[in-house]
Design a protein around this motif. Structure first.
Motif, short mmCIF file in Angstrom:
data_model
loop_
_atom_site.label_atom_id
_atom_site.label_comp_id
_atom_site.label_asym_id
_atom_site.label_seq_id
_atom_site.Cartn_x
_atom_site.Cartn_y
_atom_site.Cartn_z
N GLN A 68 6.76 -11.73 2.23
CA GLN A 68 7.28 -10.36 3.76
C GLN A 68 7.46 -11.15 5.01
O GLN A 68 5.85 -11.65 5.34
CB GLN A 68 6.34 -9.07 3.16
CG GLN A 68 6.61 -8.52 4.40
CD GLN A 68 6.23 -6.93 4.45
OE1 GLN A 68 5.29 -6.62 2.84
NE2 GLN A 68 6.41 -5.55 5.51
N VAL B 66 11.87 -1.78 2.82
CA VAL B 66 11.33 -0.70 2.47
C VAL B 66 10.65 0.64 3.81
O VAL B 66 11.25 2.04 3.55
CB VAL B 66 9.04 -0.45 1.76
CG1 VAL B 66 8.52 0.80 1.88
CG2 VAL B 66 10.00 -1.31 0.66
N PHE C 18 6.26 2.42 3.67
CA PHE C 18 4.97 1.50 2.80
C PHE C 18 3.77 1.83 1.99
O PHE C 18 3.85 1.48 0.91
CB PHE C 18 5.02 0.13 3.78
CG PHE C 18 4.70 -0.49 3.38
CD1 PHE C 18 5.74 -1.72 3.48
CD2 PHE C 18 3.26 -1.22 3.31
CE1 PHE C 18 5.12 -3.02 3.08
CE2 PHE C 18 3.13 -2.38 2.69
CZ PHE C 18 4.13 -3.22 2.54
N ARG C 19 3.47 3.09 2.69
CA ARG C 19 2.41 3.58 1.89
C ARG C 19 2.87 3.66 0.74
O ARG C 19 2.66 3.42 -0.71
CB ARG C 19 1.46 4.40 2.69
CG ARG C 19 0.78 5.58 1.55
CD ARG C 19 -0.49 4.02 0.69
NE ARG C 19 -1.81 4.21 0.10
CZ ARG C 19 -2.41 5.11 0.68
NH1 ARG C 19 -2.76 5.06 1.42
NH2 ARG C 19 -3.60 5.74 -0.74
N ASN D 141 2.69 -9.83 -2.34
CA ASN D 141 3.72 -9.97 -1.37
C ASN D 141 4.57 -11.11 -0.81
O ASN D 141 3.71 -11.20 0.47
CB ASN D 141 3.79 -8.32 -1.11
CG ASN D 141 4.13 -7.91 0.02
OD1 ASN D 141 5.67 -7.19 -0.81
ND2 ASN D 141 4.50 -7.69 1.32
N SER E 61 8.62 1.35 7.64
CA SER E 61 7.45 1.87 7.67
C SER E 61 6.95 3.10 7.09
O SER E 61 5.69 2.98 6.80
CB SER E 61 7.46 1.76 9.29
OG SER E 61 7.76 3.09 9.91
N ALA F 285 10.16 -6.30 0.86
CA ALA F 285 8.96 -5.09 1.75
C ALA F 285 10.00 -5.12 2.72
O ALA F 285 9.86 -3.93 3.15
CB ALA F 285 8.09 -5.65 1.47
N GLU F 286 10.71 -5.82 3.56
CA GLU F 286 11.26 -5.71 4.60
C GLU F 286 12.29 -4.88 4.74
O GLU F 286 12.86 -4.27 5.44
CB GLU F 286 12.23 -6.86 5.25
CG GLU F 286 11.52 -8.67 5.57
CD GLU F 286 10.95 -9.06 4.42
OE1 GLU F 286 10.92 -9.91 3.86
OE2 GLU F 286 11.59 -8.25 3.40
N THR G 64 0.95 -4.45 7.00
CA THR G 64 0.79 -4.63 5.85
C THR G 64 -0.50 -4.37 5.04
O THR G 64 -1.00 -4.16 3.50
CB THR G 64 1.92 -5.62 5.70
OG1 THR G 64 2.78 -5.29 6.55
CG2 THR G 64 1.84 -5.58 4.38
N TYR H 237 5.13 2.60 -1.32
CA TYR H 237 5.88 1.12 -1.92
C TYR H 237 4.11 0.56 -2.58
O TYR H 237 4.82 0.69 -3.93
CB TYR H 237 5.89 0.54 -0.84
CG TYR H 237 6.28 -0.90 -1.22
CD1 TYR H 237 7.44 -1.26 -2.17
CD2 TYR H 237 5.78 -1.56 -0.58
CE1 TYR H 237 7.26 -3.24 -2.29
CE2 TYR H 237 5.47 -3.21 -1.02
CZ TYR H 237 6.43 -3.74 -1.68
OH TYR H 237 6.23 -5.38 -2.72
#
Length: 436
Positions: A304, A278, A283-284, A302, A280, A275-276, A338, A286
């Motif tokens: 992260q 993805v 991220f939603r 998750n 900001s 997820a790093e 997150t 994702y």
């Protein structure tokens, strides 16, 4: 110029207003600084030009990767001593060129002093290991493929040296006296237990790496696993491991963006250290995509890295060295953000566990592996690439140890009808020791 180290020390101490905690050894052989301290070796005057043309962390990084700058002695101690003098003072200077107006008289005097010692006034080319930027918006599928390739497609043999037989590129789960391989096995088992995997469950492993999680889930829990990665080299390595384990009927590895996965629903999803990448802004998306891929009652794990919140979040800047040499376009978010985005997408956050100290221990083992196999690592990649990984991992170990960054496992559930989570009342059964 037989006194370069003494002159550099005087310049630095006048600018900083305090004594340098490290020794300096300059290109002319001169030395200056406290006896017994780690030694900052400036092998070429070109290092000064790099810093003048790109003040702050990026200039220092370029000098390090090119071999113009080095440390002799304990690298961890040197980075600890230098952290407050460099990285904590540079806010506001990153991106400014030496020819730009400098409002701070002390900084101007320091720059002029370096300029007199720097030699020919030409900008050195960045090292070949620095990422070549694409134009356009961040985190398109094409740009993400290029970023992942930059980081992961540097050779499976190189990663084997660093990571060891487990081939797991995320923090291990340690007990006193255990080996790296034991700790990585225990981490994979911890994830499987948190997800409640059982025979026949469908697991989606997002960012599956070299297949370690997929293999463990299939072999130890009987799960049917789909792993997705954007790295062609990782996928080839993972498929061979899976074939060697006799698990091709249970595990499929795809070179595929998670945004293109359409064959849900899955019983569980693991996302370990992915997820790093993805960002900001995405991220939603994702969170929404993973929510849609889970069945009602399904679980997401998750795992992260998180940064600490900034007093002014609008002023947050991505780490210049990591962005240029390690994880292009990568971005860390605070834990609270997150969790909030996952819940906004419909998930219920059921458990959060910090593994901060575990990552520091893991990174120190990786650094030790790299240093032990240094000559082979250089032959497999390049001197600059090996230097990138050594600095990145050592500095990251210190960042975890000093609580500048953290890493967390968030267990979230897509609620079933009526809000049922499917978890037992005492859900932390996964805290029991792994059976091995």
């Amino acid at each position: 110029m037989a006194d370069a180290a003494l002159r550099l020390t005087a310049l630095a101490e006048e600018f900083l207003g305090e004594k340098l905690p490290v020794r300096i050894r300059a290109w002319d052989g001169s030395r200056s600084g406290p006896p017994g301290a780690p030694e900052l070796v400036i092998r070429h005057r070109r290092a000064l030009r790099r810093l003048l043309w790109k003040p702050g962390e990026l200039g220092l990084a370029r000098a390090w990767v090119a071999g113009d700058l080095d440390v002799e002695g304990d690298l961890y101690e040197a980075l600890d001593l230098l952290a407050s003098l460099i990285w904590e003072r540079e806010k506001g200077t990153e991106g400014a060129g030496i020819l730009d107006p400098v409002r701070d008289p002390k900084l101007r005097a320091f720059a002029k002093g370096l300029l007199r010692m720097a030699g020919p006034w030409t900008p050195p080319a960045p090292p070949a290991e620095e990422v070549r930027r694409r134009t356009g918006p961040l985190h398109t599928k094409g740009r993400d493929r290029a970023a992942i390739s930059h980081h992961y497609d540097v050779g499976n043999d190189f990663y084997s040296l660093v990571l060891g037989p487990s081939m797991v590129y995320s923090c291990a789960y340690w007990e006193d006296g255990g080996t790296l391989e034991d700790a990585q096995r225990d981490k994979l088992d911890l994830v499987c237990r948190k997800l409640g995997l059982k025979e026949g469950d469908r697991l989606l492993d997002v960012g599956c790496g070299w297949g370690s999680m997929a293999i463990h889930a299939a072999r130890e829990y009987g799960a049917r696993v789909t792993g997705v990665t954007l790295s062609v080299e990782q996928a080839a390595f993972a498929r061979k491991r899976i074939a060697d384990e006799g698990l091709t009927d249970r595990v499929e590895i795809r070179v595929q963006d998670y945004r293109d996965v359409r064959d849900g629903p899955y019983d569980a999803i693991s996302s370990i250290g992915m997820a790093e990448h993805v960002g900001s802004d995405r991220f939603r998306e994702y969170a929404d995509d993973l929510y849609a891929l889970l069945k009602p009652g399904g679980r997401l794990l998750n795992h992260q890295i998180a940064r600490r919140p900034e007093p002014d979040e609008g002023a947050y800047q991505v780490d210049a060295f990591i962005d240029a040499y390690v994880f292009p376009d990568g971005e860390l978010a605070p834990l609270g953000r997150t969790v909030s985005i996952l819940e906004a997408a419909g998930f219920e956050a059921r458990d959060v566990e910090s593994l901060r100290e575990h990552y520091a221990l893991t990174l120190r083992r990786w650094v030790a592996n790299l240093e032990r196999h240094w000559d082979r690592a250089v032959r497999m990649t390049s001197p600059g690439r090996a230097r990138v990984w050594r600095l990145y991992m050592a500095a990251s170990a210190l960042a975890f140890e000093h609580n500048r960054i953290g890493v967390n496992q968030i267990l979230a559930v897509r609620p079933a009808a009526g809000g049922a989570s499917g978890l037992p009342l005492r859900a932390r059964a996964w805290t029991a020791p792994a059976t091995g």
